[in-house]
Design an enzyme around this catalytic site. Structure first.
Site: not given
Ligand code: IVH
Length: 670
Positions: A38, A83-84, A117, A175, A307
């Site tokens: 870390d 996918s779109l 989206k 999602e 979009k």
């Protein structure tokens, strides 16, 4: 310390952490304590924060310590997770509808399910008899990683569903995301909420996943058989009834005008939401219409992502490099002073092509506006002329290829009667180094030979080490030499060998796509494969100079034929195909062997009612039949639409071929 000393320290730390990632995640044998690990990570992240020019693909801000593909069991999706395609404006939306009308051969009133989206990562949950059996990430769309335990830590994901309407066997897809407020607390570890969700989900230890508050919103299905649900909006309501969260802003709208005004409003309102939204998804609401429209190679014809406008920032052009692509296209790329655009540090921006540089008069040293939208490559939008220095000079685009020195040309497009905006290297082969490397990268890519152990970076590395020059060299690698290279252990070498061996068995269409002939994309490669049926037949046609025969294929035109001819004028391309066909097992496969039309061949002449040729062809193929492009004895049925070609009907009658009307043909399919 100067910049280069800082960079050196940074790179040393990154290489150190990469080494430990491998020990921990791949070999499961950590050499240092978690605390030390870390600390190392923190040091790297602090440096990146302080000096914005530092970046590396192996930085812990980019990946979460390991390459997930090696750590999780894989599972093949029963239905691919595609996918779109994206729309940015009204033209794109009109084009989307136009393509639908063309495919259906009819203009109809459409109804859309409109869904925000969310910018997270998708997951697929398989429920059998109400129990969550397996949860899988999207992966490459065909195969994903099994992350069931991690997904089960998410509160929104039911483990068991008792609702009596819930299907007995279904994949629920949606999602996984993190809310903005929760991201604020993790800001130091991840570049954006999406990375945080993705990193968290792929933690090897599910208890780690549990520490990051993840959410799940359901929006579609993968495998699912139902006659009852007729609309996407009804499916969404069912999801809610079954106990899933769905987006509260889902809507049903009809016209492009309505879509646009909702988009405009939502674009402003989205900042009040608890999570990041990067656009709206429009899906044709009628599920049987979705089914008719089907998919192109990578995305559905029945949905599009609209979009939101991009984030932008100003920066200075420090250099302009010319990249050479697989088909010889020269793409100018601006190296800009690193600048943060919407949470991502950008140091390269595309200038598209020579014409674009001329049109915008983009010069070295200019202050430019750079835009970045989602996962699209950042691009230079405009120049701030007020900030231009007096002594600045016009940028001269090179006339010769920066890689091999060949002359470059702009082709004349006969259809548009204009010269192309793109300048190309005229070397159609492997003599141009950059083209050769890009061709090999294309050869191994997912939709081509799909050699996943051999990524783009490895190709570049093997090229530099003189291990590969041509695609066939992949099948004759010196594994001894590779196992002695830095970063290659026994495991990774045997993985590489395995994925290369696996790729030797390949379908003809994939192979024809993989060899990288310009204008022969996935769809055209399928058409060629269907026509020739074997690589031997393909080579015979090339040898006999009979490439014009392909003009008989619906969908193949002059452009493709000319490109095939140019490709084979270069003898090394021919030799490569001959060599590969002796190494590989290339076969033509009919996908569905159980359909009603198996062993039946069809040809269509004339215009069909409410259906395009493309749809008719896909319908025949879905039912195991095949479509041929000339009337000969092998043809079983000639389907006749409006205004058929009389010569074809006559020929068919003479050969005793059965003639069907559109209705009779559809009756064969019920
Ligand atoms: S449907 C075949 N609906 O966007 C279509 N996707 O590029 C499958 N996404 O990978 C996707 N919200 O991660 C669909 N309401 C929604 C969505 C959505 C977000 C994401 C998803 C997918 C990507 C498409």
């Amino acid at each position: 310390m100067n910049d280069s000393e800082i960079k050196k320290i940074y790179e040393k730390l990154v290489s150190e952490i990469s080494k430990h990632n491998k020990y921990y995640f791949e070999d499961s044998k950590p050499l240092i304590s978690d605390k030390k690990y870390d600390d190392l990570k923190k040091q790297i992240l602090n440096l990146e924060k302080k000096y914005s020019y530092l970046k590396s693909n192996s930085s812990p801000s980019k990946i979460l310590g390991f390459s997930p593909s090696k750590n999780f069991e894989k599972s093949k999706h029963r239905v691919r997770m595609l996918s779109l395609s994206n729309a940015f404006n009204k033209d794109d939306l009109e084009n989307f509808e136009k393509k639908i009308f063309n495919y259906l051969n009819k203009k109809i009133e459409l109804e859309y399910s409109v869904e925000p989206k969310i910018d997270g990562i998708s997951a697929s949950l398989t429920y059998k008899k109400g129990l969550l059996i397996i949860g899988v990430s999207r992966g490459d769309g065909t195969t994903g990683e099994v992350i069931t335990e991690n997904l089960k830590t998410i509160n929104d994901i039911p483990h068991k569903i008792s609702n009596k309407d819930f299907p007995k066997d279904i994949d629920i897809r949606g999602e996984v995301f993190i809310e903005k407020d929760d991201f604020e607390k993790l800001k130091n570890d991840f570049a954006n909420p999406r990375n945080a969700a993705s990193g968290s989900l792929r933690q090897k230890n599910p208890l780690e996943t549990n520490k990051i508050p993840l959410n799940f919103i359901a929006y579609t299905y993968g495998y699912f058989k139902s006659d009852k649900i007729k609309k996407q909006s009804d499916f969404l309501s069912s999801l809610k009834k079954w106990g899933f969260k769905i987006n509260e802003h889902n809507k049903v709208l009809k016209t492009i005008k309505d879509l646009e005004s909702f988009h405009k409003k939502f674009e402003n309102d989205r900042f009040d939401l608890k999570y990041d939204v990067d656009g709206l998804v429009y899906k044709i609401n009628n599920l049987s219409l979705q089914n008719r429209l089907g998919f192109t190679a990578n995305s559905p014809r029945w949905a599009i992502a609209h979009k939101f406008s991009a984030d932008s920032a100003y920066s200075i052009i420090k250099d302009i490099n010319i990249q050479v692509g697989r088909t010889g296209a020269l793409t100018p790329v601006a190296r800009i002073k690193p600048v943060n655009i919407g949470g991502v540090v950008v140091s390269n921006a595309t200038l598209h092509n020579e014409d674009e540089i001329i049109r915008k008069d983009i010069r070295l040293g200019d202050t430019v506006k750079v835009e970045r939208a989602g996962d699209v490559i950042p691009h230079v939008v405009s120049v701030d002329l007020k900030k231009r220095e007096k002594k600045s000079k016009k940028f001269i685009f090179p006339n010769n290829c920066p890689s091999c020195g060949s002359i470059t040309i702009k082709e004349f497009n006969k259809t548009t009667k204009k010269y192309d905006a793109v300048r190309r290297c005229t070397n159609e082969g492997y003599d141009c180094e950059k083209i050769a490397i890009e061709k090999i990268k294309h050869f191994i890519s997912k939709d081509a030979m799909n050699i996943d152990g051999l990524g783009k970076k490895v190709v570049e590395n093997f090229w530099d080490l003189n291990l590969i020059r041509f695609p066939q060299d992949i099948y004759n690698l010196d594994y001894n030499k590779i196992s002695n290279l830095e970063g290659w252990g026994d495991l990774s070498v045997s993985n590489l060998k395995y994925s290369i061996d696996q790729s030797k068995k390949v379908s003809l269409d994939r192979f024809l796509y993989a060899i990288g002939i310009r204008h022969i994309g996935i769809e055209n490669a399928k058409l060629l494969a269907e026509y020739v049926k074997s690589i031997k037949n393909f080579i015979i046609l090339v040898n006999k100079d009979k490439l014009n025969e392909f003009l008989d294929i619906d969908g193949i035109g002059e452009t493709q034929i000319n490109s095939l001819k140019t490709f084979f004028e270069n003898k090394s391309n021919y030799k490569i195909i001959e060599k590969l066909s002796s190494i590989l097992n290339i076969s033509y496969t009919i996908l569905n062997k159980n359909g009603k039309l198996l062993n039946n061949t069809f040809m269509i002449t004339g215009k069909l009612l409410n259906m395009s040729r493309a749809e008719a062809k896909s319908l025949i193929e879905k039912n195991s039949g095949s479509v041929v492009s000339s009337v000969n004895r092998k043809l079983k049925y000639l389907i006749i639409g409006e205004k058929p070609t009389n010569r074809k009907v006559q020929q068919a009658k003479e050969l005793g071929i059965k003639i069907l009307s559109q209705k009779e043909w559809l009756n064969l399919l019920d």
